[in-house]
Scaffold this motif. Sequence first.
Motif, PDB file in Angstrom:
ATOM      1  N   ASP A 133      35.785  45.838  41.251  1.00 12.86           N
ATOM      2  CA  ASP A 133      36.523  44.581  41.356  1.00 12.86           C
ATOM      3  C   ASP A 133      37.991  44.939  41.103  1.00 12.86           C
ATOM      4  N   SER A 136      42.537  41.476  42.961  1.00 18.19           N
ATOM      5  CA  SER A 136      42.158  40.106  42.581  1.00 18.19           C
ATOM      6  C   SER A 136      43.329  39.201  42.161  1.00 18.19           C
ATOM      7  N   PRO A 137      44.281  38.974  43.069  1.00 19.72           N
ATOM      8  CA  PRO A 137      45.433  38.121  42.736  1.00 19.72           C
ATOM      9  C   PRO A 137      45.063  36.636  42.791  1.00 19.72           C
ATOM     10  N   ASN A 138      46.019  35.824  42.414  1.00 20.42           N
ATOM     11  CA  ASN A 138      45.783  34.385  42.384  1.00 20.42           C
ATOM     12  C   ASN A 138      46.442  33.692  43.566  1.00 20.42           C
ATOM     13  N   HIS A 146      50.857  43.539  38.103  1.00 23.87           N
ATOM     14  CA  HIS A 146      49.554  44.009  37.600  1.00 23.87           C
ATOM     15  C   HIS A 146      48.485  43.975  38.686  1.00 23.87           C
ATOM     16  N   HIS A 147      48.672  43.114  39.687  1.00 27.81           N
ATOM     17  CA  HIS A 147      47.718  43.145  40.805  1.00 27.81           C
ATOM     18  C   HIS A 147      47.951  44.375  41.677  1.00 27.81           C
ATOM     19  N   HIS A 173      38.323  39.755  43.915  1.00 30.73           N
ATOM     20  CA  HIS A 173      37.877  38.526  43.258  1.00 30.73           C
ATOM     21  C   HIS A 173      39.069  37.574  43.159  1.00 30.73           C
ATOM     22  N   GLY A 175      41.682  34.737  42.696  1.00 33.25           N
ATOM     23  CA  GLY A 175      41.768  33.585  41.806  1.00 33.25           C
ATOM     24  C   GLY A 175      42.034  32.350  42.645  1.00 33.25           C
ATOM     25  N   TYR A 322      37.329  30.268  34.053  1.00 33.15           N
ATOM     26  CA  TYR A 322      37.395  31.662  34.502  1.00 33.15           C
ATOM     27  C   TYR A 322      36.170  32.468  34.025  1.00 33.15           C
ATOM     28  N   ASP A 326      33.083  34.251  36.000  1.00 33.80           N
ATOM     29  CA  ASP A 326      32.858  35.695  35.922  1.00 33.80           C
ATOM     30  C   ASP A 326      31.404  36.009  35.554  1.00 33.80           C
ATOM     31  N   TYR A 344      35.492  46.763  36.540  1.00 37.07           N
ATOM     32  CA  TYR A 344      36.544  45.759  36.679  1.00 37.07           C
ATOM     33  C   TYR A 344      37.879  46.431  36.383  1.00 37.07           C
ATOM     34  N   VAL A 346      41.270  45.686  35.632  1.00 38.67           N
ATOM     35  CA  VAL A 346      42.090  44.532  35.231  1.00 38.67           C
ATOM     36  C   VAL A 346      42.928  44.930  34.012  1.00 38.67           C
ATOM     37  N   GLN A 350      43.398  41.480  29.340  1.00 37.64           N
ATOM     38  CA  GLN A 350      42.129  40.752  29.480  1.00 37.64           C
ATOM     39  C   GLN A 350      40.966  41.447  28.774  1.00 37.64           C
ATOM     40  N   HIS A 353      38.617  38.980  27.125  1.00 37.95           N
ATOM     41  CA  HIS A 353      37.857  38.231  28.133  1.00 37.95           C
ATOM     42  C   HIS A 353      36.611  39.016  28.568  1.00 37.95           C
ATOM     43  N   PHE A 354      36.804  40.287  28.896  1.00 40.38           N
ATOM     44  CA  PHE A 354      35.658  41.061  29.392  1.00 40.38           C
ATOM     45  C   PHE A 354      34.658  41.366  28.275  1.00 40.38           C
TER      46      PHE A 354
END
Length: 580
Positions: A133, A136-138, A146-147, A173, A175, A322, A326, A344, A346, A350, A353-354
């Motif tokens: 993964d 994965s931009p928004n 960072h993307h 992925h 956003g 989010y 995921d 992932y 990322v 984050q 988060h993970f």
Amino acid sequence: MNYFIKAIVSLLKEKTNLQEDEIEKLIEIPPDLKMGDYAFPCYNLSKTLKKPPNIIATELSKTLQATINENLLESPFKKGGLSGITEIKAIGPYLNFFVDKAIFSEMVLKKVSKERDRYGSGNIGLGKPVVIDYSSPNIAKHLAVHHLRSALIGNAIYNVYKTLGYQCVGINHLGDWGTQFGQLIAAYKKWGNENAHESYTVTDLNNLYVKFHQEAEKNPVLEDEAREWFKKLEAGDTEAKEFWQRFKDISLKEFHKIYDMLGIHFDAFIGESFYNTMVEDTIARIKGKGLAKVSEQALIVDLEPYNMPPCLLRKKDDATLYATRDIAAAEYRKKTHDFDKMIYVVGSEQKLHFKQVFKVLELMGDDWANHCVHVDFGLMKFKDGKMSTRKGKVVLLEDLLIDAVERIGKIIEEKNPSLENKDVVANEVGIGAVIFADLCTKRNKDVVFDWDEVLNFEGETGPYVQYTHARLCSILRKYGKPVTTDINYELLSEDEAIILIKNLGRFPSVILKAAELYEPSLICNYLIDVCGNLNRFYNAHRVLSDDEELTKSRILLVDATRQVIKNGINILGMHAPEQM
Ligand code: ARG
């Protein structure tokens, strides 16, 4: 494992109580050629044998030397009564092995020549799917730095795993879901230009977004409108979906432009929205396992026993989050691809988060949760502080890439004005410079981007590696005859040649290590090393001379080096132009 390591492992296995893989892991390459070709530290044996390691080294060196002298070791190279290993010597606590240089060179150079573009590849991944993964931009925002980092690191990891035979599935992925789409629709309805939407860019969407937040401060009703729109979107309302699709199309157009410039590919663009229909089921199962609870009107999984803040599944306004998406995505991917591993790529911000997502998966009984890895990375900083352009505005990635290509174009114009396909080469080298600059730092460290350094043909840079490759191509063109492995390998006996050949032989293990640690920087450092070895060889010894035999041997070395550099460059996701 190369033949010599195998031979050393089998020698040591017989005389010690260590396992094969244990021995293999301990084998080192001494820093100085004079100390041997391989070394084995005896510290680990010291505990079981209850003797100091240097005594063990001395004793072992005697018994092992006797074994090879008696020619007891099975080997395809029976030469002078020895088995390719010529000497075993104790140096302090180390057991040092010397190998026959000509045999070694022959093995490495023949292997490179035979495998060509496949040299470095392996099959440990055969039959094993890996999901990656990355980027994965928004939607409705610019592709951020960072993307870009995620795209480049992810793409390189994809190539590394593919090289090892894994069946890779690269997923972007996107956003493309969340309350912000309600805000955007509300803003578009108010201030968007219906007639001009065809020409809308991400910048326009971004501006709408900014305006929404400014206005909402004065007029909080706007927030309610936005929430309504997102509710409609989650419920599948046609008008809401039409707007959303429009924003997505505008954004994807821009993203694709940048991915195309970088030469980055994904097997699938499956955004967060895709999981919208699945989250209810996911939440139901989390509840079913007794993991969910209501806290301040929101639905959460309490992770306090694991020293983590709660994982939010649903906000008080019912919108899912989010993390919820995921969790649903991970389960969907497991079902669809039955992956051996999911990576992932990322940013480090984050991490939590993970950790939370993986923990919830584990608590849900997904025994593959520990096959999920968060490959994190640091920030990209610019030497002059901000990402600023000549115009002084915040730089867009597209401008950054165009700028790199332009600058390289100017350098090429100065260095080699008669070069054919100058534009293509400037593109490959300019983009390559950015890719290499990003990948050559250990990924969890911040990258400091300094234009002059990044584009330098002589530093530890992409252009330097590409330029070394092009120079080797030019020597081969000048030679003009076919390269052969039917040479006298004794002629490649200079230290500079041996050091280079040893490094060429290391390439497959570098790829393995890069896969194990998810660390493309290892390949960058390796390439810098090889280029350094090559340049030292080249400065000390003439490749093309009147001595035909010698020329033939050195040309083989040049060709093998060219091949290894090219393979490494390609795995990083760069091009290797033959002229520049
Ligand atoms: N869109 C997210 C961001 O920009 C990154 C998504 C990473 N992938 C994931 N499966 N969460 O921060």
